[in-house]
Design a protein around this motif. Structure first.
Motif, PDB file in Angstrom:
ATOM      1  N   ASP A  11       0.831  -1.204   0.000  1.00 38.64           N
ATOM      2  CA  ASP A  11       0.000   0.000   0.000  1.00 38.64           C
ATOM      3  C   ASP A  11       0.868   1.258   0.000  1.00 38.64           C
ATOM      4  N   GLU A  12       1.921   1.236   0.809  1.00 33.66           N
ATOM      5  CA  GLU A  12       2.836   2.379   0.863  1.00 33.66           C
ATOM      6  C   GLU A  12       3.549   2.566  -0.471  1.00 33.66           C
ATOM      7  N   LEU A  13       4.007   1.476  -1.065  1.00 33.44           N
ATOM      8  CA  LEU A  13       4.717   1.561  -2.343  1.00 33.44           C
ATOM      9  C   LEU A  13       3.811   2.124  -3.435  1.00 33.44           C
ATOM     10  N   LEU A  14       2.606   1.606  -3.551  1.00 34.83           N
ATOM     11  CA  LEU A  14       1.698   2.068  -4.596  1.00 34.83           C
ATOM     12  C   LEU A  14       1.352   3.543  -4.413  1.00 34.83           C
ATOM     13  N   GLY A  15       1.150   3.945  -3.169  1.00 38.85           N
ATOM     14  CA  GLY A  15       0.867   5.347  -2.905  1.00 38.85           C
ATOM     15  C   GLY A  15       2.016   6.245  -3.309  1.00 38.85           C
ATOM     16  N   LYS A  16       3.238   5.820  -3.007  1.00 38.66           N
ATOM     17  CA  LYS A  16       4.412   6.628  -3.353  1.00 38.66           C
ATOM     18  C   LYS A  16       4.635   6.690  -4.859  1.00 38.66           C
ATOM     19  N   ILE A  17       4.348   5.594  -5.556  1.00 37.27           N
ATOM     20  CA  ILE A  17       4.480   5.595  -7.017  1.00 37.27           C
ATOM     21  C   ILE A  17       3.581   6.670  -7.618  1.00 37.27           C
ATOM     22  N   LEU A  18       2.321   6.692  -7.211  1.00 43.53           N
ATOM     23  CA  LEU A  18       1.366   7.638  -7.792  1.00 43.53           C
ATOM     24  C   LEU A  18       1.648   9.074  -7.353  1.00 43.53           C
ATOM     25  N   LYS A  19       2.169   9.241  -6.157  1.00 37.72           N
ATOM     26  CA  LYS A  19       2.507  10.594  -5.701  1.00 37.72           C
ATOM     27  C   LYS A  19       3.726  11.127  -6.434  1.00 37.72           C
ATOM     28  N   THR A  20       4.724  10.258  -6.646  1.00 39.37           N
ATOM     29  CA  THR A  20       5.969  10.671  -7.301  1.00 39.37           C
ATOM     30  C   THR A  20       5.774  10.834  -8.804  1.00 39.37           C
ATOM     31  N   TRP A  21       4.989   9.940  -9.404  1.00 40.93           N
ATOM     32  CA  TRP A  21       4.748   9.969 -10.852  1.00 40.93           C
ATOM     33  C   TRP A  21       3.240   9.930 -11.099  1.00 40.93           C
ATOM     34  N   PRO A  22       2.562  11.065 -11.041  1.00 40.32           N
ATOM     35  CA  PRO A  22       1.101  11.077 -11.240  1.00 40.32           C
ATOM     36  C   PRO A  22       0.670  10.531 -12.596  1.00 40.32           C
ATOM     37  N   ASP A  23       1.597  10.493 -13.549  1.00 38.92           N
ATOM     38  CA  ASP A  23       1.256   9.973 -14.878  1.00 38.92           C
ATOM     39  C   ASP A  23       1.571   8.488 -15.023  1.00 38.92           C
ATOM     40  N   ALA A  24       1.885   7.810 -13.905  1.00 41.60           N
ATOM     41  CA  ALA A  24       2.156   6.368 -13.957  1.00 41.60           C
ATOM     42  C   ALA A  24       0.920   5.613 -14.415  1.00 41.60           C
ATOM     43  N   GLU A  25       1.161   4.484 -15.108  1.00 38.59           N
ATOM     44  CA  GLU A  25       0.066   3.649 -15.605  1.00 38.59           C
ATOM     45  C   GLU A  25       0.293   2.202 -15.178  1.00 38.59           C
ATOM     46  N   PHE A  26      -0.726   1.596 -14.579  1.00 39.00           N
ATOM     47  CA  PHE A  26      -0.647   0.200 -14.174  1.00 39.00           C
ATOM     48  C   PHE A  26      -1.105  -0.693 -15.324  1.00 39.00           C
ATOM     49  N   ILE A  27      -0.253  -1.627 -15.731  1.00 36.71           N
ATOM     50  CA  ILE A  27      -0.622  -2.600 -16.758  1.00 36.71           C
ATOM     51  C   ILE A  27      -0.108  -3.972 -16.341  1.00 36.71           C
ATOM     52  N   THR A  28      -0.517  -5.012 -17.066  1.00 34.53           N
ATOM     53  CA  THR A  28      -0.051  -6.366 -16.789  1.00 34.53           C
ATOM     54  C   THR A  28       1.017  -6.772 -17.804  1.00 34.53           C
ATOM     55  N   SER A  29       1.669  -7.883 -17.537  1.00 28.96           N
ATOM     56  CA  SER A  29       2.795  -8.316 -18.369  1.00 28.96           C
ATOM     57  C   SER A  29       2.380  -8.586 -19.810  1.00 28.96           C
ATOM     58  N   ASP A  30       1.221  -9.208 -19.998  1.00 30.77           N
ATOM     59  CA  ASP A  30       0.767  -9.485 -21.357  1.00 30.77           C
ATOM     60  C   ASP A  30       0.459  -8.187 -22.099  1.00 30.77           C
ATOM     61  N   GLN A  31      -0.053  -7.182 -21.389  1.00 33.31           N
ATOM     62  CA  GLN A  31      -0.309  -5.885 -22.021  1.00 33.31           C
ATOM     63  C   GLN A  31       1.005  -5.203 -22.412  1.00 33.31           C
ATOM     64  N   LEU A  32       2.021  -5.340 -21.575  1.00 33.41           N
ATOM     65  CA  LEU A  32       3.330  -4.807 -21.930  1.00 33.41           C
ATOM     66  C   LEU A  32       3.849  -5.492 -23.194  1.00 33.41           C
ATOM     67  N   GLY A  33       3.715  -6.805 -23.263  1.00 33.95           N
ATOM     68  CA  GLY A  33       4.138  -7.523 -24.458  1.00 33.95           C
ATOM     69  C   GLY A  33       3.397  -7.060 -25.699  1.00 33.95           C
ATOM     70  N   ASP A  34       2.092  -6.851 -25.556  1.00 40.86           N
ATOM     71  CA  ASP A  34       1.298  -6.375 -26.692  1.00 40.86           C
ATOM     72  C   ASP A  34       1.768  -4.997 -27.154  1.00 40.86           C
ATOM     73  N   LEU A  35       2.098  -4.124 -26.211  1.00 46.79           N
ATOM     74  CA  LEU A  35       2.599  -2.798 -26.572  1.00 46.79           C
ATOM     75  C   LEU A  35       3.912  -2.881 -27.342  1.00 46.79           C
ATOM     76  N   MET A  36       4.779  -3.787 -26.917  1.00 50.41           N
ATOM     77  CA  MET A  36       6.056  -3.950 -27.628  1.00 50.41           C
ATOM     78  C   MET A  36       5.828  -4.471 -29.032  1.00 50.41           C
ATOM     79  N   ASN A  37       4.898  -5.396 -29.181  1.00 52.44           N
ATOM     80  CA  ASN A  37       4.595  -5.917 -30.516  1.00 52.44           C
ATOM     81  C   ASN A  37       3.988  -4.844 -31.430  1.00 52.44           C
ATOM     82  N   GLN A  38       3.140  -4.011 -30.851  1.00 51.20           N
ATOM     83  CA  GLN A  38       2.496  -2.955 -31.635  1.00 51.20           C
ATOM     84  C   GLN A  38       3.490  -1.909 -32.106  1.00 51.20           C
ATOM     85  N   SER A  39       4.525  -1.658 -31.297  1.00 49.82           N
ATOM     86  CA  SER A  39       5.498  -0.604 -31.640  1.00 49.82           C
ATOM     87  C   SER A  39       6.590  -1.115 -32.576  1.00 49.82           C
ATOM     88  N   LYS A  40       6.637  -2.436 -32.765  1.00 49.68           N
ATOM     89  CA  LYS A  40       7.629  -3.055 -33.651  1.00 49.68           C
ATOM     90  C   LYS A  40       9.025  -2.659 -33.240  1.00 49.68           C
TER      91      LYS A  40
END
Length: 373
Positions: free
Chosen positions: A344-373
């Motif tokens: 809980d502390e870690l997640l709160g600090k992530i969003l406070k430090t980087w308000p533009d952070a985005e939570f995604i899953t590993s398969d979504q990260l893989g899909d993004l890499m494939n889309q960007s070639k």
């Protein structure tokens, strides 16, 4: 952090896929596997001299077991409390096993044949786990808890069955308590937990069948194909990637410096980087952040925040490695409370430090890499 450590982090984040988006992936391993059935089993095995505590294994054998309803409910509440700029809650890529040994059938075969049961059957047998798979399904539906493939079992079937047939005493004692995750002594240092390590190269053929079977069971249980595979404990022969690819796996997790298992204690060093493709078209996802709040002796929130900062500094997603053991209170409630408090502390600090952070899953990260070639 020392200058040398900083340089190593810098160099490890240089190669591979880049993005200016502040992407945060949390990969949590071991869901679905038994590990320690109960505190009573732990005490019984300790009293008989079975090594449960050497190295980092103490926190696993003392705390890690099948999640109960309270564990999952508390985890989901913690994740739900932290939403990114897109309104998405924090999510776990729940790197999961889909089966455990069927101890009674193995015993009835006089240890001559291996049998397994889907982890959903294991849940039905365990006190306090009734209805827990429904919570898994709710977590999937809410995109808080997204299972991907960790293997069929968190078990090296060949090494374990050989020891059982030879009547290895600590292996049989652990078997009687329906567990195997102690610090076993085995030729070539093969841990029972390392499902795809090799005592001999000939074992690769059976491991291919295990991967194929496990991926089919994954789809049957969850209703979708696994696209991401994290081999348990690391050891893995890369010829197995073909079986994973044939089963629908598009993304492989691997250490940046992999010690590929070859058998008879031999390994081969293979270098990997984020987004790298193998000959089957699979992309590698490498971890660059670490969060193990159940492991004593370190400020894990501050340490993980530094890891994330360095990842973002070099335009890399933050791929956080964690384990189920940190969030389990079925044996010791305080273990779960401590782990979730720090998450809980870690997640709160992530969003406070980087308000533009985005939570995604590993398969979504893989899909993004494939889309960007």
């Amino acid at each position: 952090m020392s200058v040398v450590s900083n340089i190593k982090k810098f160099l490890s984040n240089l190669p591979g896929w880049k993005t200016r988006r502040r992407l945060v992936v949390i990969e949590s391993d071991d869901w679905g596997s038994v590990r320690m059935p109960s505190h009573e089993a732990y005490l019984s095995l300790k009293s008989r001299g079975v090594d449960l505590d050497s190295g980092d294994s103490f926190r696993y054998n003392n705390n890690d077991t099948l999640a109960n309803a309270a564990d999952l409910t508390a985890l989901f509440e913690t994740l739900q409390n932290h939403k990114d700029k897109n309104g998405r809650a924090a999510a776990f890529t729940a790197v999961s096993m889909v089966a455990n040994p069927d101890f009674e059938k193995i015993r009835k075969s006089d240890f001559q044949q291996y049998h397994y049961e889907p982890f959903t059957e294991t849940l039905r047998r365990y006190p306090g786990r009734e209805g827990v798979f429904t919570l898994w399904q709710q977590g999937i539906k809410g995109k808080l808890f997204v299972p991907q493939f960790h293997g069929r079992e968190h078990l090296n079937v060949a090494a374990w069955m050989k020891a059982l047939r030879e009547n290895d005493k600590p292996t049989r004692l652990a078997f009687d308590e329906q567990m195997w995750g102690f610090n076993n002594l085995h030729p070539y240092g093969v841990s029972y937990q390392a499902a795809f390590d090799l005592t001999d190269a000939s074992e690769v053929a059976e491991q291919k069948l295990i991967i194929t079977d496990g991926l089919q069971l994954f789809e049957k249980l969850f209703g979708y194909k696994a696209t991401f595979f994290v081999p348990p404990n690391g050891p893995f022969n890369n010829t197995l990637e073909a079986a994973a690819a044939a089963g629908g796996v598009k993304y492989m997790s691997c250490s940046k410096i992999q010690q590929e298992a070859l058998g008879e204690g031999k390994t081969r060093r293979v270098l990997h980087y984020l987004g790298q493709k193998n000959k089957h078209g699979q992309r590698y996802i490498t971890r660059n952040c670490f969060f193990e709040p159940g492991q004593a002796g370190k400020d894990w929130v501050s340490s993980c925040m530094r890891d994330i900062e360095q990842a973002f500094q070099w335009n890399k997603p933050a791929v956080i490695s964690s384990h189920r053991v940190n969030y389990i209170g079925a044996i010791h409630v305080k273990n779960r409370e401590n782990g979730l408090r720090m998450l809980d502390e870690l997640l709160g600090k992530i969003l406070k430090t980087w308000p533009d952070a985005e939570f995604i899953t590993s398969d979504q990260l893989g899909d993004l890499m494939n889309q960007s070639k």
